[in-house]
Design a protein around this motif. Structure first.
Motif, mmCIF file in Angstrom:
data_model
loop_
_atom_site.group_PDB
_atom_site.id
_atom_site.type_symbol
_atom_site.label_atom_id
_atom_site.label_comp_id
_atom_site.label_asym_id
_atom_site.label_seq_id
_atom_site.Cartn_x
_atom_site.Cartn_y
_atom_site.Cartn_z
ATOM 1 N N HIS A 124 21.709 27.340 55.537
ATOM 2 C CA HIS A 124 20.536 27.038 54.715
ATOM 3 C C HIS A 124 19.412 26.570 55.641
ATOM 4 C CE1 HIS A 124 22.862 27.249 50.971
ATOM 5 N NE2 HIS A 124 23.820 26.631 51.630
ATOM 6 N N CYS A 159 14.677 25.604 50.253
ATOM 7 C CA CYS A 159 15.580 26.189 51.251
ATOM 8 C C CYS A 159 14.824 27.384 51.822
ATOM 9 C CB CYS A 159 16.873 26.650 50.593
ATOM 10 S SG CYS A 159 17.953 27.524 51.744
ATOM 11 N N GLU A 161 16.056 29.505 54.261
ATOM 12 C CA GLU A 161 16.919 30.460 54.945
ATOM 13 C C GLU A 161 17.684 31.190 53.840
ATOM 14 O OE1 GLU A 161 16.906 30.320 58.461
ATOM 15 O OE2 GLU A 161 17.892 32.257 58.302
ATOM 16 N N PHE A 162 17.523 32.498 53.770
ATOM 17 C CA PHE A 162 18.149 33.210 52.654
ATOM 18 C C PHE A 162 19.651 32.942 52.637
ATOM 19 C CE2 PHE A 162 20.199 36.836 50.638
ATOM 20 C CZ PHE A 162 19.577 36.765 49.393
ATOM 21 N N CYS A 163 20.145 32.427 51.499
ATOM 22 C CA CYS A 163 21.535 31.985 51.455
ATOM 23 C C CYS A 163 22.322 32.646 50.322
ATOM 24 C CB CYS A 163 21.588 30.471 51.333
ATOM 25 S SG CYS A 163 20.684 29.825 49.925
ATOM 26 N N HIS A 167 19.138 31.821 46.051
ATOM 27 C CA HIS A 167 18.332 31.152 47.083
ATOM 28 C C HIS A 167 16.958 30.716 46.570
ATOM 29 C CE1 HIS A 167 16.183 30.501 50.805
ATOM 30 N NE2 HIS A 167 15.368 31.476 50.522
ATOM 31 N N MET A 170 16.672 27.294 45.063
ATOM 32 C CA MET A 170 17.220 26.165 45.816
ATOM 33 C C MET A 170 16.089 25.269 46.304
ATOM 34 S SD MET A 170 20.093 26.272 48.754
ATOM 35 C CE MET A 170 20.528 24.817 49.676
HETATM 36 CU CU LIG Z 1 18.639 29.314 50.627
#
Ligand SMILES: [Cu+2]
Length: 194
Positions: A124, A159, A161-163, A167, A170
């Motif tokens: 993340h 967030c 960072e692609f999670c 996502h 988030m």
């Molecule tokens: Cu994310």
């Protein structure tokens, strides 16, 4: 003009063919332009890193992501904002698909704040816009970022960072409040409203 300077050793070039010396001169100019662009871009990175107080992690701290909820620093009762005996504040957070735990954090203004954050599943990203707080959160490691908030207000914390599929949802909040609202040393702090 070509006829007036005609030389049997250097016959005039056919139409559309650029003389070699012109090609070399042009290439040298573009090379200088490219080097100047590289220097400017490098300077932008260095200056913005210094002005924004960005810095890479100073240490590598590992943690077992499979037992976060069972033992150690990141058990649920230890998450959130904690006032240290010296008056500074430590904020412990877990990032997981698809939320930050806790979702809302309260931190004091004008006080050293240390964020300690780790992931329970995938990578993340933890970002507070307009501050120097910006780090990846990698499972198995503890990311630590130090900052100090200059004024009270709310920061939304996406967030970055692609999670996974959730996502985009988030998000969490960091609420910067007057110093006296954050409590006494070793007291745990939560947001009054989510
Ligand atoms: Cu994310």
């Amino acid at each position: 003009m070509a006829e007036s300077t005609s030389n049997p050793l250097h016959p005039p070039l056919p139409d559309g063919i650029v003389p070699e010396e012109v090609v070399i001169r042009t290439e040298k100019r573009w090379l200088m332009i490219m080097l100047a662009m590289l220097a400017v871009m490098l300077a932008v990175i260095v200056v913005s890193a210094i002005m924004g107080a960005l810095h890479p992690a100073s240490n590598v701290e590992v943690i077992d992501p499979t037992t976060l909820h069972l033992q150690g620093e990141f058990v649920e009762s230890n998450l959130g904002t904690a006032v240290e005996p010296d008056g500074s504040v430590t904020v412990r957070i877990i990032a997981e698909q698809y939320e930050f735990v806790p979702r809302c954090l309260q931190v004091p203004v004008g006080t050293p704040v240390k964020f300690r954050i780790t992931s329970a599943d995938v990578i993340h990203g933890f970002l507070l816009p307009d501050t120097n707080v910006n780090t990846m959160v990698v499972p198995g490691f503890v990311a630590e970022v130090r900052t100090r908030f200059a004024k009270v207000g709310d920061y939304v914390m996406p967030c970055h960072e692609f999670c996974g599929l959730g996502h985009h949802g988030m998000w969490a909040h960091v609420r910067v409040v007057p110093r006296e609202q954050v409590g006494k040393p070793l007291e745990r702090v939560t947001c009054a409203t989510q």
